[in-house]
Write a protein that holds these residues in place. Structure first.
Motif, mmCIF file in Angstrom:
data_model
loop_
_atom_site.group_PDB
_atom_site.id
_atom_site.type_symbol
_atom_site.label_atom_id
_atom_site.label_comp_id
_atom_site.label_asym_id
_atom_site.label_seq_id
_atom_site.Cartn_x
_atom_site.Cartn_y
_atom_site.Cartn_z
ATOM 1 N N GLU A 42 0.838 -1.183 0.000
ATOM 2 C CA GLU A 42 0.000 0.000 0.000
ATOM 3 C C GLU A 42 0.877 1.237 0.000
ATOM 4 O O GLU A 42 2.043 1.204 0.415
ATOM 5 C CB GLU A 42 -0.927 0.004 1.213
ATOM 6 N N PRO A 43 0.349 2.373 -0.462
ATOM 7 C CA PRO A 43 1.149 3.604 -0.459
ATOM 8 C C PRO A 43 1.542 3.996 0.960
ATOM 9 O O PRO A 43 0.775 3.801 1.912
ATOM 10 C CB PRO A 43 0.201 4.647 -1.071
ATOM 11 N N LEU A 44 2.732 4.528 1.089
ATOM 12 C CA LEU A 44 3.146 5.078 2.371
ATOM 13 C C LEU A 44 2.384 6.376 2.610
ATOM 14 O O LEU A 44 2.077 7.114 1.677
ATOM 15 C CB LEU A 44 4.644 5.335 2.380
ATOM 16 N N ARG A 45 2.094 6.656 3.886
ATOM 17 C CA ARG A 45 1.314 7.839 4.232
ATOM 18 C C ARG A 45 1.987 8.598 5.380
ATOM 19 O O ARG A 45 2.376 7.996 6.388
ATOM 20 C CB ARG A 45 -0.119 7.444 4.608
ATOM 21 N N LEU A 46 2.070 9.898 5.215
ATOM 22 C CA LEU A 46 2.691 10.798 6.185
ATOM 23 C C LEU A 46 1.691 11.865 6.581
ATOM 24 O O LEU A 46 1.077 12.505 5.720
ATOM 25 C CB LEU A 46 3.929 11.457 5.556
ATOM 26 N N MET A 47 1.498 12.056 7.888
ATOM 27 C CA MET A 47 0.647 13.118 8.406
ATOM 28 C C MET A 47 1.518 14.130 9.146
ATOM 29 O O MET A 47 2.253 13.768 10.066
ATOM 30 C CB MET A 47 -0.417 12.566 9.362
ATOM 31 N N ALA A 48 1.436 15.400 8.742
ATOM 32 C CA ALA A 48 2.173 16.480 9.397
ATOM 33 C C ALA A 48 1.169 17.351 10.142
ATOM 34 O O ALA A 48 0.302 17.977 9.514
ATOM 35 C CB ALA A 48 2.945 17.304 8.371
ATOM 36 N N VAL A 49 1.268 17.397 11.470
ATOM 37 C CA VAL A 49 0.301 18.123 12.297
ATOM 38 C C VAL A 49 0.908 19.463 12.690
ATOM 39 O O VAL A 49 1.999 19.517 13.281
ATOM 40 C CB VAL A 49 -0.084 17.313 13.550
ATOM 41 N N HIS A 50 0.192 20.541 12.370
ATOM 42 C CA HIS A 50 0.699 21.893 12.625
ATOM 43 C C HIS A 50 -0.348 22.734 13.342
ATOM 44 O O HIS A 50 -1.550 22.451 13.283
ATOM 45 C CB HIS A 50 1.096 22.571 11.312
ATOM 46 N N THR A 54 10.676 18.574 2.888
ATOM 47 C CA THR A 54 10.567 17.128 3.109
ATOM 48 C C THR A 54 9.227 16.612 2.626
ATOM 49 O O THR A 54 9.149 15.575 1.938
ATOM 50 C CB THR A 54 10.755 16.815 4.605
ATOM 51 N N THR A 55 8.150 17.303 2.969
ATOM 52 C CA THR A 55 6.838 16.834 2.518
ATOM 53 C C THR A 55 6.749 16.893 1.002
ATOM 54 O O THR A 55 6.193 15.979 0.373
ATOM 55 C CB THR A 55 5.694 17.639 3.155
ATOM 56 N N GLU A 94 1.650 9.526 0.128
ATOM 57 C CA GLU A 94 0.467 10.341 0.388
ATOM 58 C C GLU A 94 0.732 11.193 1.631
ATOM 59 O O GLU A 94 1.070 10.657 2.690
ATOM 60 C CB GLU A 94 -0.755 9.454 0.596
ATOM 61 N N VAL A 95 0.600 12.498 1.500
ATOM 62 C CA VAL A 95 0.905 13.423 2.597
ATOM 63 C C VAL A 95 -0.329 14.245 2.928
ATOM 64 O O VAL A 95 -0.934 14.863 2.050
ATOM 65 C CB VAL A 95 2.083 14.355 2.240
ATOM 66 N N LEU A 96 -0.686 14.247 4.200
ATOM 67 C CA LEU A 96 -1.797 15.056 4.699
ATOM 68 C C LEU A 96 -1.269 16.017 5.752
ATOM 69 O O LEU A 96 -0.688 15.599 6.753
ATOM 70 C CB LEU A 96 -2.888 14.175 5.310
ATOM 71 N N VAL A 97 -1.467 17.306 5.520
ATOM 72 C CA VAL A 97 -1.187 18.334 6.517
ATOM 73 C C VAL A 97 -2.463 18.574 7.316
ATOM 74 O O VAL A 97 -3.520 18.853 6.738
ATOM 75 C CB VAL A 97 -0.711 19.643 5.856
ATOM 76 N N VAL A 98 -2.369 18.459 8.628
ATOM 77 C CA VAL A 98 -3.494 18.752 9.514
ATOM 78 C C VAL A 98 -3.189 20.068 10.233
ATOM 79 O O VAL A 98 -2.137 20.215 10.854
ATOM 80 C CB VAL A 98 -3.715 17.622 10.537
ATOM 81 N N VAL A 140 3.446 7.434 9.484
ATOM 82 C CA VAL A 140 4.332 8.351 10.197
ATOM 83 C C VAL A 140 3.580 9.641 10.477
ATOM 84 O O VAL A 140 2.821 10.134 9.632
ATOM 85 C CB VAL A 140 5.599 8.648 9.361
ATOM 86 N N ILE A 141 3.791 10.184 11.679
ATOM 87 C CA ILE A 141 3.242 11.490 12.062
ATOM 88 C C ILE A 141 4.392 12.394 12.473
ATOM 89 O O ILE A 141 5.301 11.969 13.196
ATOM 90 C CB ILE A 141 2.234 11.358 13.221
#
Length: 294
Positions: A11-19, A32-33, A42-46, A135-136
């Protein structure tokens, strides 16, 4: 204890960046993102708050009606997300503002920093369970600097990392998901400032960092451990485009852009992170946030 889900290897790797606020995603770990997006992650900024109480920090911007700050910053955030190629989600909390004075004034009622921890964490747990990041990334316990929203962002991120995989906690907010690694962003480390400052001085250029370095040394601010270094100079242009998208917050003639990009790429072509917790084996130092996950 969190359940251990089957993290399928195909499955695709997923990264969540919480700001904490809109613009933080562009000044902390942005290249980096952008790199990971280009590599198919897949990158999600929260974004925890809307930045409603932020000041206009760009002297070139001109007068602004404070009532419209939230609306303007949402538009800026959309442009920055497009520049980085990331998805973005709001948690919906209200900016606490940065209290100033001695003694400090009380925080405004209803602001993010005053929301009870479980109430503030619930929408982030829901986001983790929906997006299922491996990863978060977030801020260290100090918040990176003592803005109450940055400290609260750290607290909710750590709580969500611990709780999202536990079916007994935060029930009704989606299927449990256990993220595998938690990182703290490293922004303007003293080592980075010194390297760039010395390179500018040696080249006969003016450096914007001399007073900043002296102030950091005088205040004896401890340097946190760097465990993970991401090579990303190829994505500095995307980072810069994202920064400029936050036009109320970023002066295009300010310190963010004071370093010639050729000097920065030669002297400091990386962004740094601190591994706070890992549920997979990994060997430090790392050069990949997904070390041990891939």
């Amino acid at each position: 204890m969190p359940e251990q889900q089957n993290h399928a290897t195909d499955e695709p790797l997923r990264l969540m960046a919480v700001h904490a606020h809109p613009d933080d995603e562009s000044s902390k770990g942005a290249a980096t993102t952008a790199r990971y997006v280009a590599e198919g992650v897949e990158v999600l900024v929260v974004t925890c708050t809307g930045g409603e109480r932020g000041d206009v920090l760009n002297p070139q911007y001109g007068p602004l009606d404070p009532e419209h700050m939230g609306e303007i910053r949402r538009a800026e955030m959309a442009a920055a997300a497009a520049a980085l190629g990331v998805r973005q989600q709001w948690l919906g909390f209200v900016d606490s503002g940065l209290p100033e004075g001695d003694p400090l004034p009380p925080l405004p009622d209803g602001c993010f920093a005053l929301v009870p921890l479980e109430e503030a964490t619930a929408p982030l747990v829901e986001a983790v369970r929906a997006f299922r990041p491996h990863v978060i990334t977030t801020y260290d316990p100090s918040g990176g600097y003592p803005h109450p929203d940055h400290v609260m962002c750290h607290r909710v991120s750590v709580e969500a990392f611990a709780a999202a995989g536990d079916p007994q906690r935060y029930p009704g907010l989606g299927e449990p998901w256990t993220p595998l690694k938690l990182y703290y962003n490293h922004g303007f480390s003293l080592a980075r400032l010194r390297a760039l400052h010395e390179a500018l001085v040696e080249a006969g250029r003016e450096s914007p960092f001399g007073d900043w370095i002296e102030s950091r040394v005088a205040r004896e601010i401890p340097e946190r451990q760097v465990t993970t270094t991401i090579r990303c100079e190829q994505y500095f242009p995307a980072r810069d485009d994202a920064l400029r998208a936050h036009a109320t917050q970023i002066d295009p003639d300010g310190f963010f852009f004071a370093i010639p990009r050729s000097v920065e790429a030669a002297q400091w072509p990386t962004e740094e992170f601190e591994l706070a917790e890992s549920r997979v084996p990994t060997t430090l130092p790392e050069d990949d946030l997904f070390a041990g996950v891939r």
